[in-house]
Design an enzyme around this catalytic site. Structure first.
Site, PDB file in Angstrom:
ATOM      1  N   HIS A  23      23.602  -1.974  -4.415  1.00 18.16           N
ATOM      2  CA  HIS A  23      23.703  -2.761  -3.184  1.00 18.16           C
ATOM      3  C   HIS A  23      22.306  -3.234  -2.792  1.00 18.16           C
ATOM      4  O   HIS A  23      21.361  -2.437  -2.795  1.00 18.16           O
ATOM      5  CB  HIS A  23      24.219  -1.890  -2.027  1.00 18.16           C
ATOM      6  CG  HIS A  23      25.574  -1.288  -2.233  1.00 18.16           C
ATOM      7  ND1 HIS A  23      26.686  -1.742  -1.569  1.00 18.16           N
ATOM      8  CD2 HIS A  23      26.001  -0.264  -3.015  1.00 18.16           C
ATOM      9  CE1 HIS A  23      27.742  -1.011  -1.920  1.00 18.16           C
ATOM     10  NE2 HIS A  23      27.347  -0.104  -2.807  1.00 18.16           N
ATOM     11  N   HIS A  80      26.860  -0.323  -9.939  1.00 15.28           N
ATOM     12  CA  HIS A  80      26.370  -1.410  -9.092  1.00 15.28           C
ATOM     13  C   HIS A  80      25.315  -0.917  -8.124  1.00 15.28           C
ATOM     14  O   HIS A  80      25.309   0.239  -7.721  1.00 15.28           O
ATOM     15  CB  HIS A  80      27.526  -2.073  -8.325  1.00 15.28           C
ATOM     16  CG  HIS A  80      28.322  -1.114  -7.490  1.00 15.28           C
ATOM     17  ND1 HIS A  80      29.328  -0.326  -8.008  1.00 15.28           N
ATOM     18  CD2 HIS A  80      28.256  -0.810  -6.173  1.00 15.28           C
ATOM     19  CE1 HIS A  80      29.857   0.412  -7.045  1.00 15.28           C
ATOM     20  NE2 HIS A  80      29.204   0.143  -5.922  1.00 15.28           N
TER      21      HIS A  80
HETATM   22  P1  5GP Z   1      30.528   1.941  -3.584  1.00 17.68           P
HETATM   23  O1  5GP Z   1      31.310   2.180  -4.851  1.00 17.68           O
HETATM   24  O2  5GP Z   1      29.096   1.554  -3.849  1.00 17.68           O
HETATM   25  O3  5GP Z   1      30.622   3.060  -2.613  1.00 17.68           O
HETATM   26  O4  5GP Z   1      31.210   0.744  -2.807  1.00 17.68           O
HETATM   27  C1  5GP Z   1      31.785  -0.349  -3.449  1.00 17.68           C
HETATM   28  C2  5GP Z   1      31.426  -1.599  -2.703  1.00 17.68           C
HETATM   29  O5  5GP Z   1      32.195  -2.651  -3.268  1.00 17.68           O
HETATM   30  C3  5GP Z   1      31.711  -1.580  -1.200  1.00 17.68           C
HETATM   31  O6  5GP Z   1      30.549  -1.973  -0.488  1.00 17.68           O
HETATM   32  C4  5GP Z   1      32.847  -2.578  -1.035  1.00 17.68           C
HETATM   33  O7  5GP Z   1      32.748  -3.295   0.161  1.00 17.68           O
HETATM   34  C5  5GP Z   1      32.686  -3.476  -2.240  1.00 17.68           C
HETATM   35  N1  5GP Z   1      33.942  -4.024  -2.735  1.00 17.68           N
HETATM   36  C6  5GP Z   1      35.120  -3.368  -2.898  1.00 17.68           C
HETATM   37  N2  5GP Z   1      36.064  -4.188  -3.404  1.00 17.68           N
HETATM   38  C7  5GP Z   1      35.455  -5.393  -3.567  1.00 17.68           C
HETATM   39  C8  5GP Z   1      35.915  -6.650  -4.062  1.00 17.68           C
HETATM   40  O8  5GP Z   1      37.067  -6.832  -4.442  1.00 17.68           O
HETATM   41  N3  5GP Z   1      35.009  -7.664  -4.105  1.00 17.68           N
HETATM   42  C9  5GP Z   1      33.719  -7.507  -3.675  1.00 17.68           C
HETATM   43  N4  5GP Z   1      32.904  -8.564  -3.767  1.00 17.68           N
HETATM   44  N5  5GP Z   1      33.244  -6.337  -3.190  1.00 17.68           N
HETATM   45  C10 5GP Z   1      34.107  -5.293  -3.143  1.00 17.68           C
END
Ligand code: 5GP
Length: 141
Positions: A107, A105
């Site tokens: 951001h 993903h």
């Molecule tokens: P990363 O893997 O890029 O460090 O972070 C994962 C991102 O996914 C974080 O910004 C977190 O807030 C978001 N996130 C985690 N769980 C969920 C979820 O259940 N739903 C959504 N929409 N975002 C999520």
């Protein structure tokens, strides 16, 4: 280290399968964009490919292209919807790289001059996130 296997039960895979709710902003044949529930700034959106892959290390190049094209749409919409001064795009790979959810993903975070991003991991207000998702979706071309 070799890249571990993709886990079909990660949270974003469940969102893609409709097993978990999300605030959808945009969808096409290859990508899905939805609001981050722990936004670092208003309008914080995530863009994912529909094909299973953990991150930049195992994604196929076509999927990377689709995701960045959708991220551009979201970024342009974010500039308008939130009258932003800029956009931060972040992408993390594996634990050591700061990744928490293991479905690739990107951001897309609207930014304003002189305003720092909020801390990670803080749950947002769901009504506010929903409203911001609708604002963003309305500006996607
Ligand atoms: P990363 O893997 O890029 O460090 O972070 C994962 C991102 O996914 C974080 O910004 C977190 O807030 C978001 N996130 C985690 N769980 C969920 C979820 O259940 N739903 C959504 N929409 N975002 C999520």
């Amino acid at each position: 280290m070799t890249t571990p296997e993709y886990d079909n039960d990660n949270i974003f895979a469940k969102i893609l399968r409709g097993e978990m709710p999300s605030f959808k902003v945009y969808e096409d044949d290859h990508t899905y964009a939805f609001m981050d529930i722990m936004p670092r700034a208003p309008g914080h959106c995530l863009v994912i490919p529909k094909v299973p892959c953990r991150n930049l290390l195992d994604a196929d190049t076509e999927s990377l292209g689709h995701v960045i094209a959708t991220a551009q749409k979201i970024a342009r919409a974010g500039m308008k919807a939130f009258d932003a001064d800029g956009i931060t795009v972040q992408q993390f790979n594996e634990d050591a790289g700061g990744q928490i959810v293991f479905h690739y993903h990107v951001h897309v975070i609207p930014r304003h001059e002189g305003v720092k991003m909020g801390p990670p991991g803080v749950m947002g207000d769901m009504d506010e996130i929903k409203a911001n998702g609708e604002k963003l979706a309305a500006e996607v071309l």
